[in-house]
Scaffold this active site. Structure first.
Site, PDB file in Angstrom:
ATOM      1  N   CYS A 384       0.830  -1.205   0.000  1.00  0.00           N
ATOM      2  CA  CYS A 384       0.000   0.000   0.000  1.00  0.00           C
ATOM      3  C   CYS A 384       0.869   1.261   0.000  1.00  0.00           C
ATOM      4  CB  CYS A 384      -0.997  -0.039   1.156  1.00  0.00           C
ATOM      5  SG  CYS A 384      -2.467   0.932   0.800  1.00  0.00           S
ATOM      6  N   HIS A 509      -3.613  -5.103   0.353  1.00  0.00           N
ATOM      7  CA  HIS A 509      -3.064  -5.594   1.627  1.00  0.00           C
ATOM      8  C   HIS A 509      -3.082  -7.119   1.687  1.00  0.00           C
ATOM      9  CE1 HIS A 509      -2.782  -1.750   3.829  1.00  0.00           C
ATOM     10  NE2 HIS A 509      -3.750  -1.381   3.018  1.00  0.00           N
ATOM     11  N   GLU A 511      -1.554  -9.017   3.595  1.00  0.00           N
ATOM     12  CA  GLU A 511      -1.456  -9.529   4.977  1.00  0.00           C
ATOM     13  C   GLU A 511      -2.812  -9.938   5.548  1.00  0.00           C
ATOM     14  OE1 GLU A 511      -1.107  -6.386   4.054  1.00  0.00           O
ATOM     15  OE2 GLU A 511      -1.748  -4.956   5.596  1.00  0.00           O
TER      16      GLU A 511
END
Ligand code: GLN
Length: 547
Positions: A384, A509, A511
């Site tokens: 990001c 993202h 994650e």
């Protein structure tokens, strides 16, 4: 017909006891028995959602598929259950009041006085039933944020008390998580705080059916007996959960004390033999410790690890697949420009991660870390803001545009390589321009990113406002930085650098989608690239069979 079964998890004595991990683990216990389960978090704060909260106060904002900006515990639920959740699974006081006030304004209450009981509590119960209906789960776990005794959490606990009365015997279990501190020179375990917090709960009309005692060491049998006597729970229902080396151990700690059996019995659910095959394989590989690598994480909230929780967990998932110990070294991006020694350490890392963020603070340090990765061949992942800063770094140092920047930091930059796109500029005045949630990304065929995913169509979660400026893409490409991932409407989602062992930036993202049994491929490949660079062969454990 399905009937609602609820397990409430409350917390006593202090916050930060790992209530979220406890709740997630209880969910896993049921899931391991083939029971359909889901989790709802109630948060007593007045914010409507976590989107506006400072990561320093509340840890990371976890983004769900539907774009809800949620409490970070929702991330734990998704990881432990290996299930994606939606916004209705995070109920806050702000959301509840907003709904009730909107109904009042519409005249839905037909002239009645609108009150906390029954209207606010009614709305809370409606929220729980809605999750039961829409999720299709047989059991809804409800984690109550905050600590019992807080004024803020009263309406939630009252609603849960009412619900247990309405549902009748055998439909609800109350699990209370408390702290049993160990004090004094001989290390005495103290039960008084637990007794007090249980008394507090009983004053509200809730009798806990199980007590989960957190603390540094396992509870001695006499301490369990004492808690049982004073708190009116059976001795088997006093569960000791001492600190573990990894949170993923907790389901097995609970299982070993018969928690799964007790809960299924209490709720009249089938008690099948639990299956932890994949989970245990993950833990065994996690501990293998065949070699180690050090990853430099360069961000601006590095004092509070919870601000980067999903990144940390994503690396744990990789550790559980590769059996290498992964150390994360934290660097405050703001320090790097004035601390050459720290920058030199970053330049010796085995891999560099630059996570997301907002605002001007720390961006120059991120740019320096990215330069180091690009120039020295250290495997790099920019997420990001980290991806956007990779574009800024490349424009400045490779395209020789020294003033290149994002307009988020420098609105008047002559080279806005990251900016608001035309269609956003008109919207900006209306607010709410953030691009949120799961969105499709198309990957260029024969790109490295497509190889990493093994696919050319992926769905990833987003949370950003600014975009890479397409006007610079040709020049980027001519110098080796290719945009190899695009949204259906053409926004740049991925950058990869040619002639580098591993240099990727992603607008989304990754994650948020990593799970213990399915580590995210970008984190997995980042670590494998770091190992390859050190000359260590990556011995990838086979993917465990997914439950
Ligand atoms: N600040 C950047 C934006 O709004 C990046 C956001 C992020 O890293 N989550 O676009």
């Amino acid at each position: 017909m399905r009937t609602l079964k609820v397990i409430v998890v409350s917390g006593g004595v202090i916050s930060g006891l790992g209530k979220g991990i406890t709740t997630s683990s209880l969910g896993r216990l049921l899931k391991a028995r083939g029971i359909a389960v889901t989790i709802l978090k109630v948060d007593p704060y007045l914010n409507v959602d976590a989107g506006t909260m400072n990561p320093y106060q509340h840890g990371e904002v976890f983004v769900l598929d539907d774009g809800t900006e949620a409490d970070l515990d929702l991330g734990n639920y998704e990881r432990f259950l290996d299930q994606s959740l939606v916004g209705t699974h995070n109920l806050t006081t702000g959301k509840v009041y907003r709904t009730v006030i909107e109904k009042e304004r519409r005249g839905d209450y037909l002239g009645n006085t609108v009150q906390i009981i029954p209207h606010i509590t009614g709305e809370i119960k409606r929220g729980i039933r809605e999750v039961f209906q829409t999720s299709g789960a047989d059991v809804v776990l409800v984690e109550v944020g905050g600590t019992v005794g807080d004024i803020e959490s009263m309406p939630f606990l009252e609603a849960l008390r009412e619900l247990s009365y309405e549902l009748g015997e055998g439909h609800m279990a109350f699990v209370h998580t408390t702290l049993v501190p160990v004090v004094g020179p001989v290390g005495e375990a103290k039960t008084k705080p637990t007794q007090h917090s249980v008394r507090e709960l009983r004053a509200i009309g809730i009798r806990p059916t199980m007590i989960i005692a957190r603390g540094p060491a396992p509870l001695a049998p006499e301490i369990k007996a004492k808690i049982s006597l004073f708190c009116d729970v059976t001795p088997e229902a006093v569960i000791s959960v001492p600190d573990q080396s990894t949170i993923y151990e907790v389901p097995l700690v609970l299982e070993a004390q018969g928690v799964g059996q007790q809960l299924t019995k209490l709720l009249g659910l089938p008690d099948r033999e639990p299956d932890y095959t994949a989970w245990k394989e993950f833990l065994a590989t996690y501990r293998r410790d065949s070699s180690e690598i050090r990853v430099a994480v360069v961000g601006k909230y590095t004092d509070l690890r919870d601000a980067y929780l999903s990144h940390i967990e994503a690396f744990h998932h990789v550790q559980g697949r590769l059996g290498v110990t992964i150390h994360l070294d934290w660097y405050d991006a703001e320090d790097l420009p004035r601390d050459p020694a720290a920058l030199a350490r970053v330049s010796r890392a085995d891999a560099i991660l630059v996570p997301g963020g907002f605002g001007a603070r720390g961006v120059e340090g991120k740019v320096l870390a990215i330069s180091a990765a690009r120039e020295t061949g250290i495997p790099f992942l920019g997420v990001c803001y980290g991806f956007q800063m990779a574009a800024v770094e490349f424009a400045r140092n490779v395209l020789a545009l020294p003033q290149a920047n994002t307009t988020e930091v420098e609105p008047a930059t002559p080279d806005p390589v990251v900016c608001l796109l035309e269609d956003q500029k008109t919207l900006a005045t209306l607010g709410g321009t953030m691009r949120l949630g799961a969105l499709k990304v198309s990957l260029t065929e024969d790109s490295r990113i497509a190889q990493i995913y093994g696919r050319t169509e992926v769905s990833e979660r987003h949370r950003h406002r600014y975009e890479v400026n397409p006007a610079y893409l040709n020049r980027f490409r001519e110098h080796g930085l290719r945009a190899t991932g695009r949204s259906p409407d053409g926004r740049v989602e991925v950058f990869e650098l040619a002639d580098h062992p591993f240099f990727f930036g992603v607008q989304y993202h990754p994650e948020f989608l990593s799970r213990p049994e399915a580590p995210h491929p970008l984190y997995l490949e980042l670590v494998k690239a770091a190992l390859a660079r050190k000359g260590v062969p990556a011995d990838v454990a086979p993917a465990p069979a997914r439950a």
